[in-house]
Structures are given as structure tokens and as C-alpha cells.
Scaffold this motif. Structure first.
Motif, mmCIF file in Angstrom:
data_model
loop_
_atom_site.group_PDB
_atom_site.id
_atom_site.type_symbol
_atom_site.label_atom_id
_atom_site.label_comp_id
_atom_site.label_asym_id
_atom_site.label_seq_id
_atom_site.Cartn_x
_atom_site.Cartn_y
_atom_site.Cartn_z
ATOM 1 N N LYS A 31 0.855 -1.186 0.000
ATOM 2 C CA LYS A 31 0.000 0.000 0.000
ATOM 3 C C LYS A 31 0.894 1.240 0.000
ATOM 4 O O LYS A 31 1.382 1.671 1.048
ATOM 5 C CB LYS A 31 -0.911 0.011 1.227
ATOM 6 C CG LYS A 31 -1.787 -1.228 1.382
ATOM 7 C CD LYS A 31 -2.819 -1.346 0.274
ATOM 8 C CE LYS A 31 -3.684 -2.591 0.462
ATOM 9 N NZ LYS A 31 -4.601 -2.799 -0.674
ATOM 10 N N VAL A 32 1.128 1.788 -1.174
ATOM 11 C CA VAL A 32 1.963 2.984 -1.304
ATOM 12 C C VAL A 32 1.206 3.997 -2.161
ATOM 13 O O VAL A 32 0.710 3.659 -3.237
ATOM 14 C CB VAL A 32 3.319 2.653 -1.967
ATOM 15 C CG1 VAL A 32 4.140 3.932 -2.161
ATOM 16 C CG2 VAL A 32 4.092 1.650 -1.118
ATOM 17 N N HIS A 33 1.109 5.214 -1.680
ATOM 18 C CA HIS A 33 0.405 6.254 -2.436
ATOM 19 C C HIS A 33 1.164 6.544 -3.727
ATOM 20 O O HIS A 33 2.407 6.593 -3.732
ATOM 21 C CB HIS A 33 0.294 7.530 -1.594
ATOM 22 C CG HIS A 33 -0.678 8.521 -2.152
ATOM 23 N ND1 HIS A 33 -0.370 9.370 -3.191
ATOM 24 C CD2 HIS A 33 -1.984 8.764 -1.826
ATOM 25 C CE1 HIS A 33 -1.416 10.117 -3.468
ATOM 26 N NE2 HIS A 33 -2.410 9.770 -2.655
ATOM 27 N N PRO A 34 0.438 6.735 -4.844
ATOM 28 C CA PRO A 34 1.118 6.990 -6.118
ATOM 29 C C PRO A 34 2.099 8.162 -6.083
ATOM 30 O O PRO A 34 3.100 8.155 -6.805
ATOM 31 C CB PRO A 34 -0.050 7.285 -7.076
ATOM 32 C CG PRO A 34 -1.208 6.558 -6.498
ATOM 33 C CD PRO A 34 -1.020 6.623 -5.021
ATOM 34 N N TYR A 35 1.839 9.168 -5.233
ATOM 35 C CA TYR A 35 2.717 10.332 -5.182
ATOM 36 C C TYR A 35 4.124 9.987 -4.696
ATOM 37 O O TYR A 35 5.081 10.701 -5.008
ATOM 38 C CB TYR A 35 2.132 11.414 -4.278
ATOM 39 C CG TYR A 35 0.962 12.173 -4.865
ATOM 40 C CD1 TYR A 35 0.384 11.790 -6.081
ATOM 41 C CD2 TYR A 35 0.414 13.275 -4.219
ATOM 42 C CE1 TYR A 35 -0.694 12.491 -6.619
ATOM 43 C CE2 TYR A 35 -0.656 13.985 -4.751
ATOM 44 C CZ TYR A 35 -1.207 13.577 -5.944
ATOM 45 O OH TYR A 35 -2.263 14.268 -6.485
ATOM 46 N N VAL A 36 4.238 8.917 -3.896
ATOM 47 C CA VAL A 36 5.561 8.549 -3.370
ATOM 48 C C VAL A 36 6.085 7.246 -3.988
ATOM 49 O O VAL A 36 7.121 6.749 -3.577
ATOM 50 C CB VAL A 36 5.541 8.430 -1.829
ATOM 51 C CG1 VAL A 36 5.225 9.763 -1.195
ATOM 52 C CG2 VAL A 36 4.536 7.374 -1.380
ATOM 53 N N GLN A 37 5.366 6.722 -4.979
ATOM 54 C CA GLN A 37 5.749 5.447 -5.586
ATOM 55 C C GLN A 37 7.139 5.514 -6.221
ATOM 56 O O GLN A 37 7.973 4.620 -6.038
ATOM 57 C CB GLN A 37 4.723 5.068 -6.659
ATOM 58 C CG GLN A 37 4.837 3.658 -7.182
ATOM 59 C CD GLN A 37 3.951 2.697 -6.428
ATOM 60 O OE1 GLN A 37 4.456 1.925 -5.637
ATOM 61 N NE2 GLN A 37 2.657 2.739 -6.658
ATOM 62 N N THR A 38 7.405 6.574 -6.975
ATOM 63 C CA THR A 38 8.702 6.729 -7.617
ATOM 64 C C THR A 38 9.822 6.795 -6.579
ATOM 65 O O THR A 38 10.888 6.195 -6.761
ATOM 66 C CB THR A 38 8.720 7.993 -8.498
ATOM 67 O OG1 THR A 38 7.866 7.766 -9.630
ATOM 68 C CG2 THR A 38 10.119 8.304 -8.999
ATOM 69 N N TYR A 39 9.585 7.504 -5.480
ATOM 70 C CA TYR A 39 10.605 7.603 -4.433
ATOM 71 C C TYR A 39 10.872 6.239 -3.798
ATOM 72 O O TYR A 39 12.029 5.863 -3.585
ATOM 73 C CB TYR A 39 10.169 8.608 -3.368
ATOM 74 C CG TYR A 39 11.150 8.712 -2.223
ATOM 75 C CD1 TYR A 39 12.319 9.460 -2.357
ATOM 76 C CD2 TYR A 39 10.913 8.040 -1.023
ATOM 77 C CE1 TYR A 39 13.230 9.537 -1.318
ATOM 78 C CE2 TYR A 39 11.821 8.121 0.014
ATOM 79 C CZ TYR A 39 12.972 8.874 -0.131
ATOM 80 O OH TYR A 39 13.879 8.943 0.891
ATOM 81 N N VAL A 40 9.799 5.484 -3.522
ATOM 82 C CA VAL A 40 9.948 4.178 -2.867
ATOM 83 C C VAL A 40 10.733 3.214 -3.757
ATOM 84 O O VAL A 40 11.707 2.587 -3.331
ATOM 85 C CB VAL A 40 8.565 3.582 -2.520
ATOM 86 C CG1 VAL A 40 8.696 2.136 -2.067
ATOM 87 C CG2 VAL A 40 7.889 4.415 -1.431
ATOM 88 N N ILE A 41 10.319 3.094 -5.028
ATOM 89 C CA ILE A 41 11.011 2.170 -5.935
ATOM 90 C C ILE A 41 12.429 2.665 -6.211
ATOM 91 O O ILE A 41 13.375 1.877 -6.313
ATOM 92 C CB ILE A 41 10.231 2.009 -7.246
ATOM 93 C CG1 ILE A 41 8.828 1.450 -6.961
ATOM 94 C CG2 ILE A 41 10.964 1.076 -8.211
ATOM 95 C CD1 ILE A 41 7.950 1.355 -8.181
ATOM 96 N N GLY A 42 12.579 3.989 -6.329
ATOM 97 C CA GLY A 42 13.908 4.553 -6.565
ATOM 98 C C GLY A 42 14.873 4.254 -5.444
ATOM 99 O O GLY A 42 16.038 3.903 -5.683
ATOM 100 N N THR A 43 14.399 4.339 -4.205
ATOM 101 C CA THR A 43 15.284 4.053 -3.073
ATOM 102 C C THR A 43 15.621 2.564 -2.976
ATOM 103 O O THR A 43 16.705 2.207 -2.526
ATOM 104 C CB THR A 43 14.656 4.525 -1.752
ATOM 105 O OG1 THR A 43 13.317 4.021 -1.648
ATOM 106 C CG2 THR A 43 14.597 6.044 -1.687
ATOM 107 N N VAL A 44 14.694 1.699 -3.392
ATOM 108 C CA VAL A 44 14.999 0.268 -3.455
ATOM 109 C C VAL A 44 16.139 0.026 -4.447
ATOM 110 O O VAL A 44 17.046 -0.780 -4.205
ATOM 111 C CB VAL A 44 13.752 -0.543 -3.869
ATOM 112 C CG1 VAL A 44 14.124 -1.993 -4.185
ATOM 113 C CG2 VAL A 44 12.700 -0.507 -2.770
ATOM 114 N N SER A 45 16.081 0.750 -5.566
ATOM 115 C CA SER A 45 17.109 0.558 -6.596
ATOM 116 C C SER A 45 18.496 0.970 -6.121
ATOM 117 O O SER A 45 19.498 0.475 -6.641
ATOM 118 C CB SER A 45 16.743 1.347 -7.865
ATOM 119 O OG SER A 45 16.950 2.735 -7.697
ATOM 120 N N PHE A 46 18.581 1.884 -5.135
ATOM 121 C CA PHE A 46 19.894 2.346 -4.672
ATOM 122 C C PHE A 46 20.751 1.179 -4.188
ATOM 123 O O PHE A 46 21.916 1.030 -4.580
ATOM 124 C CB PHE A 46 19.744 3.378 -3.541
ATOM 125 C CG PHE A 46 19.065 4.657 -3.947
ATOM 126 C CD1 PHE A 46 18.990 5.032 -5.283
ATOM 127 C CD2 PHE A 46 18.492 5.485 -3.006
ATOM 128 C CE1 PHE A 46 18.361 6.211 -5.663
ATOM 129 C CE2 PHE A 46 17.867 6.672 -3.365
ATOM 130 C CZ PHE A 46 17.793 7.030 -4.698
#
Length: 511
Positions: free
Chosen positions: A91-106
Motif C-alpha cells: 500500500k503505497v500512495h502513487p505520489y511517493v511510488q517513484t521515491y519508494v522504488i527509486g530508493t529500493v534501486s539504490f
């Protein structure tokens, strides 16, 4: 005459596909099973076409072609495990989806770039072309830069905000919905407002969070690396796992090539037991699978109960991809298997309906075989995939949290009994199959094209050389504003001077 024709066709095929037997390096850092499988499917096709293929990934292949070599980085998969939870609880709000996936990629990229196997590979071997997985992987673009060879991207999805910035493709929030939103291209005012807000947020996160962090990751593993802006937008070609039959028509620069459906092969024969089950299903077969990342066994118990209650009242046989040996309370018309040959099942003449999570490969396969579907999207692009399928007329949609016996049963009944859904699916199937080259041939051609033309720099659009301020014309807007402000100030000063001069004249007359 017949033999001469066959010889000519073989000769032409040889010219098209075998002129470049190159050494290819593929790097697929993201350990999501569906993303990995699609990337490997592409590299296998290239190996079968005669290329010498090396694939760097967290997983590895068991049944690889002869000229296909795996360089497995298991530590990357281990690093990803702490993010791999029950996706039904995602459950992740679309507004922070890019940040969440981006930080996983780090952490994944850091582990990939610093890995001794990759470091050794790029120091000791030479390649002709690099194929990079385009999914929050900007840091990987340093590899072709340091090897001084061209590269292209492979995206496990169609054109979206994730793919567009890396190749200079425009994104218009007025009618191109974000990948993580439940919208189609026909948006209301408030949907366009929502879409514009998420576009601005994603742009900010990319330029001020993700890219600076990727720059730091590269410099930790390669201290002499230049700033990321020097090398991260040198690609001219990106192979997109999309197709006009399932994706909305949106702008694409010349180097964006759709190869959606390239993984689909002619259907093979089913295992004997499945063949017998499908052939003897008097009312046809419903196939149910939640894909490779989602597991049916992880579904909430009340949803499983609703599904089984609905299935038990159907005349059809249900083939269910179920990851355990047993399913408590399983109806007699339900057959469970830990693995099912999806493509071969969908091609069978007894197929009536596909119940799916709306993953991209599943949507492509159901369209290719002309089978209507009921979509149960859960996260990421499944939401937009499902919306487009409904919009195209071959699917219905129900969200996981909405599943009850009362909501689910009518949807399945209308999909089984209304021929319009099947007709729409077959129409889309006709569109998918109607193309000058097969998706696999198209992918092979463009890889060879990139090799022949050293990355095909002539396809690169000028926008990749612009800063975000220049691209959005903010400098021009600022200049025009300052010009108007200057003119306004001059006119204001002149007006004040004229008024003062007039008042002085009036005052003198009165004196």
C-alpha cells in the motif's frame, strides 16, 4: 523452382539476422521475476540469432542456449529480499511510488556496480554492445561509458515516465496518464490535475533525489567517474515491451521501438493430464493465475473464500496456479498446480476466460490468443494495464479489496455469456498479429542496427542535451517575463514623468 525459393529465403534470412555475430553484454539489475524473465527472453532470442551473449543478473538461467553465459550476482538478490514482502499488502500512495522504488534501486545498483564479478568482467573482456534494463537503473549507464562502446535500453514495459527521460521522449500529463494511476488517456479535469501533480513530483524526485544518488553510487565503485550528466543520456534506442494492441497511442521519438509480445512462442503440446482435463471440460475452462511476483496462497482468507464459493457454482473447469500442494475447501471443478504453461493453456480451444492480475505479459498473452479476461490488479503497472483492457472492451476489472461473492459472480457471468468481450479480444489479437515483422525479429533487427551504426547516434533527439529548465522553456519564460517587466517599468516611469510634466504646466498656468 521450389528449392530455389527456399534457398533465396534462407539467404535473405542469413543477411538479415547473421551479418552481426557480436559480443553482447546484458545487465539486468532488478530481481523482480517478471522483469528478469522478460529480459532473459530477449537475450535468449539474440543468442539464438548467433550473438555471443553474456548476462549479468541476480538470478541466472538453467536452460540457456550454447552461446549464452550467465554472470550471477546472488548478493543482489539477497539485498532485495528485505523489500520482497507479501505484495497483497503493498500500500503505497502513487505520489511517493517513484521515491519508494527509486530508493529500493539504490541498494541493488550499489551491490551490482561494486560486485567483484562485474568489476572483473569490464576490466578483462571486450564487448560490441551493452543492453541495459531500463527500470530505475541510470547508474548502469556508466558501464558502456567506461567500456567506450554503444548501448541501448530494454524496458520491461511500454513508454512511460520511467522510460521517457532517459531518451528525451516528451510526457504530456494532459492526456498521458502516469503508470501508477488508475486513469486512461480520457481524463476529467481533476484527474488531469492529479496526473500533473504526480508528474511534477516525479520530475523533482528524479532530478534532485534519484540522479544525484546514482551519481554517488557510481563514484563509490568508480572513483574516477565523471558526473552522471556526462553519460546517462547517451542511448539512442530503447526496446519497449509494449504494443499498439494493448497500449494507448502516445508520442514516441524515433528510437523508441515496440517489441511487445516478443516472448510469445507458438503454443506447444500440453502435459497429458492437462490436455485430458481441458479436452473433457464440457463447458470450457477458466484459467486463474496471479503471475510470478504475486502468490495466490498469500491472498487474504476472506477473499479466497469468496473465490471458491463463486467457482463452485460455475459449470466450467477452473485451472488455478496455486503455490501449495493442497487448497483447503477446494471445489471439485477446481484443478490446482504450482506451475501451469500459461501460453499453451490460453491457446487451447476450450479456453473461455482468463482471471489475471493484469501483469503486462499476461495481458499480452491473453490478447495474442483472443481470450477475454477478468483483471484483479494489485500494484505498479497492473492498475493502468487493467484500465486499458477494460477501455478496449475485452476485460472487466475488480480490485482486490472489492472482491465479494456478490460482486465477483456477476462479472464472471457477463464475461462468459456476452460475446462482445470475446469479439473485442479477437479484434485486439488481429491488431497484435498484423505487423511487418514479428516482435522477436523486430528486436533482433534493432539490436543489429545499433551494432552496425555504433549506437545509432543519429536517432538521438536534441532534448537530451537540454537542462530541465531549458526543456520546459523556463529560461525563455523568465526572459519574456523580464522583458515585459522592463517595458512595463519604462512605460510606468514615462507615464509618471508625463503626468508630473503635465501637472507642472497646469500649475504654471494657474499661477
Amino acid at each position: 523452382m521450389y528449392k530455389k525459393t527456399i534457398s533465396l529465403l534462407i539467404f535473405i534470412s542469413t543477411l538479415i539476422y547473421c551479418t552481426e555475430n557480436a559480443k553482447l553484454l546484458g545487465i539486468f539489475h532488478y530481481p523482480g521475476k517478471s522483469q528478469y524473465m522478460s529480459g532473459v527472453a530477449l537475450m535468449k532470442i539474440l543468442a539464438e540469432r548467433g550473438h555471443d551473449v553474456t548476462v549479468v543478473s541476480p538470478i541466472g538461467e538453467k536452460n540457456a542456449p550454447e552461446n549464452y553465459r550467465d554472470v550471477v550476482l546472488p548478493e543482489v538478490f539477497e539485498a532485495a529480499k528485505r523489500f520482497m514482502k507479501n505484495y497483497f499488502e503493498y500500500k503505497v500512495h502513487p505520489y511517493v511510488q517513484t521515491y519508494v522504488i527509486g530508493t529500493v534501486s539504490f541498494s541493488l545498483l550499489n551491490c551490482t556496480l561494486s560486485h567483484p564479478k562485474l568489476q572483473q568482467l569490464i576490466k578483462t573482456e571486450k564487448f560490441d554492445l551493452v543492453i541495459l534494463q531500463q527500470f530505475y537503473g541510470d547508474a548502469l549507464t556508466y558501464i558502456p561509458y567506461v567500456l567506450d562502446i554503444p548501448y541501448l535500453f530494454y524496458s520491461p514495459m511500454g513508454a512511460s515516465y520511467i522510460t521517457n527521460p532517459s531518451i528525451g521522449n516528451p510526457t504530456f500529463p494532459s492526456y498521458v496518464p502516469d503508470l501508477f494511476l488508475r486513469y486512461t488517456t480520457d481524463m476529467s479535469f481533476f484527474q488531469r490535475l492529479d496526473n500533473t501533480i504526480i508528474f511534477i513530483i516525479n520530475s523533482f524526485i528524479r532530478y534532485f533525489v534519484i540522479l544525484p544518488y546514482h551519481d554517488r553510487i557510481v563514484k563509490e565503485s568508480f572513483p574516477n567517474a565523471p558526473d552522471i550528466q556526462v553519460y546517462n543520456q547517451r542511448a539512442s534506442i530503447i526496446l519497449l515491451n509494449g504494443d499498439v494492441s494493448i497500449n494507448d497511442p502516445v508520442p514516441k521519438v524515433p528510437g523508441m521501438i515496440d517489441i511487445g509480445g516478443f516472448h510469445i512462442k507458438p503454443p506447444g503440446s500440453l502435459p497429458r493430464d492437462l490436455e485430458d482435463i481441458m479436452n473433457t471440460a464440457r463447458s470450457g475452462v477458466i484459467y486463474f493465475s496471479m503471475g510470478s511476483n504475486l502468490r495466490s496462497v498469500d491472498m487474504p482468507k476472506h477473499i479466497l473464500a469468496s473465490l471458491m464459493n463463486v467457482f463452485s457454482k460455475l459449470n466450467q473447469t477452473i485451472l488455478w496456479k496455486w503455490e501449495n500442494d493442497e487448497l483447503e475447501g477446494k471445489p471439485d471443478n477446481v484443478v490446482i498446480r504450482k506451475w501451469l504453461p500459461q501460453n499453451d493453456i490460453l491457446a487451447h480451444k476450450k479456453m473461455k476466460l482468463f482471471i489475471t492480475h493484469a501483469g503486462l505479459h499476461s495481458i499480452q498473452e491473453t490478447v495474442y490468443h483472443g481470450v477475454p479476461c477478468l483483471t484483479i490488479p494489485v500494484f505498479i503497472d497492473q492498475l493502468s494495464n487493467a484500465k486499458r483492457a477494460v477501455n478496449a472492451g475485452y476485460a472487466e476489472l475488480i480490485y482486490m479489496e472489492e472482491i465479494t461473492e456478490e460482486r465477483l459472480s456477476p462479472l464472471i457471468e457477463v464475461l462468459l455469456n456476452n460475446n462482445n468481450y470475446t469479439a473485442a479480444a479477437k479484434k485486439r489479437s488481429s491488431i497484435m498479429r498484423d505487423r511487418p515483422l514479428s516482435p522477436a525479429d523486430t528486436a533482433s533487427f534493432w539490436v543489429n542496427y545499433a551494432i552496425r551504426h555504433k549506437g545509432a547516434e543519429h536517432l538521438r533527439v536534441a532534448s537530451v542535451n537540454l537542462t530541465w529548465c531549458q526543456y520546459l522553456l523556463l529560461d525563455i519564460v523568465a526572459f519574456i517575463f523580464l522583458c515585459f517587466l522592463g517595458i512595463f517599468m519604462v512605460l510606468r516611469k514615462l507615464t509618471i514623468s508625463l503626468i508630473k510634466f503635465r501637472n507642472c504646466k497646469i500649475k504654471k498656468k494657474l499661477e
